[in-house]
Enzyme design. Sequence first.
Site, PDB file in Angstrom:
ATOM      1  N   ALA A 172       0.848  -1.199   0.000  1.00  6.60           N
ATOM      2  CA  ALA A 172       0.000   0.000   0.000  1.00  6.60           C
ATOM      3  C   ALA A 172       0.869   1.229   0.000  1.00  6.60           C
ATOM      4  O   ALA A 172       1.928   1.263   0.620  1.00  6.60           O
ATOM      5  CB  ALA A 172      -0.902   0.007   1.227  1.00  6.60           C
ATOM      6  N   LYS A 173       0.353   2.246  -0.720  1.00 10.97           N
ATOM      7  CA  LYS A 173       1.081   3.507  -0.753  1.00 10.97           C
ATOM      8  C   LYS A 173       1.206   4.049   0.659  1.00 10.97           C
ATOM      9  O   LYS A 173       2.224   4.578   1.065  1.00 10.97           O
ATOM     10  CB  LYS A 173       0.296   4.517  -1.591  1.00 10.97           C
ATOM     11  CG  LYS A 173       0.274   4.208  -3.059  1.00 10.97           C
ATOM     12  CD  LYS A 173      -0.772   5.072  -3.765  1.00 10.97           C
ATOM     13  CE  LYS A 173      -1.012   4.599  -5.180  1.00 10.97           C
ATOM     14  NZ  LYS A 173      -2.290   5.032  -5.728  1.00 10.97           N
ATOM     15  N   SER A 174       0.121   3.870   1.447  1.00  3.98           N
ATOM     16  CA  SER A 174       0.102   4.439   2.789  1.00  3.98           C
ATOM     17  C   SER A 174       1.114   3.766   3.709  1.00  3.98           C
ATOM     18  O   SER A 174       1.519   4.329   4.708  1.00  3.98           O
ATOM     19  CB  SER A 174      -1.298   4.305   3.372  1.00  3.98           C
ATOM     20  OG  SER A 174      -1.705   2.962   3.260  1.00  3.98           O
TER      21      SER A 174
END
Length: 292
Positions: free
Chosen positions: A263-265
């Site tokens: 995930a980018k997060s």
Amino acid sequence: MTKPVFRFAPSPNGRLHLGHAYSALLNDALARRFGGRFLLRIEDIDITRCRPEYESAILEDLAWLGLDWEKPVRRQSEHFSDYRSAFERLKGRGLVYPCFCSRKHIAERIEAIEAESGEGWPRDPDGAPLYPGTCKNLSPDEAARRIGSGEAHAWRLDSDAARSRLPGPHGFTRFTPDGATNTVEADPWRWGDAVIVRKDVPTSYHLAVVVDDALQGVTHVVRGQDLEAATDLHVLLQKLLGLGAPLYHHHGLILDSGGDKLAKSRKSEALFELRARGGTAAEIRQRLGFAF
Ligand code: GLU
């Protein structure tokens, strides 16, 4: 016969990681296998999180992977009027209602309901509590007055109204990379009164994706398993709007070494970082199983 149409639809709110690369490469590989077209769509409705520099970086990363797509690329932020007219159709049929609640208000309301009943309130597939219906029974006059006074509001699907028109059963057609198909049951009601038009943007992911897939003639949706549950809602929206339904393939997710979804997060390793460390597109293709 018209050609099958595939699309990769990233959101430019961060850099692409291996999971995106897998999805893009799979779309491209299946488009080739099925003699179809491959489109790229930029899903940038979230004007607070999406940035043009991420969009350029996406194009650069995909080109580096060796992908090519049809131009012009559809950018959702340039088509709010399409989503608006789909929304107006739903509104005209009494299928949506305005909701003035803040997230905080909803959370407090659920907490109170749970404390009172001693039971857990149902969650949607993303883990968010189903909307408790606070604004559902506002009188049309009251709703119009609040809208007229400029109060911020979203629009929610009236799932009861939708259910009385289209009780179901609902389902979608799943396809596998070898071309086999089967019908999968869909339960749109587990999303409750989902947000169709957000407070901050004149659409939602769900509305924009079904409108665009139909407008672009997408016949095969290939995306991660994390979006499989959303398909239940998408097929309902397609029926309510009188749109055709594509076939769906939800692929497994690429996990990191700890077994978590990339995930980018979570700052998963981005493609440009792999590239900066000397990785080649051929290695990435091979690592992801596209050594052809
Ligand atoms: N824009 C979505 C994402 O980046 C994908 C939407 C879709 O494939 O339907 O997760």
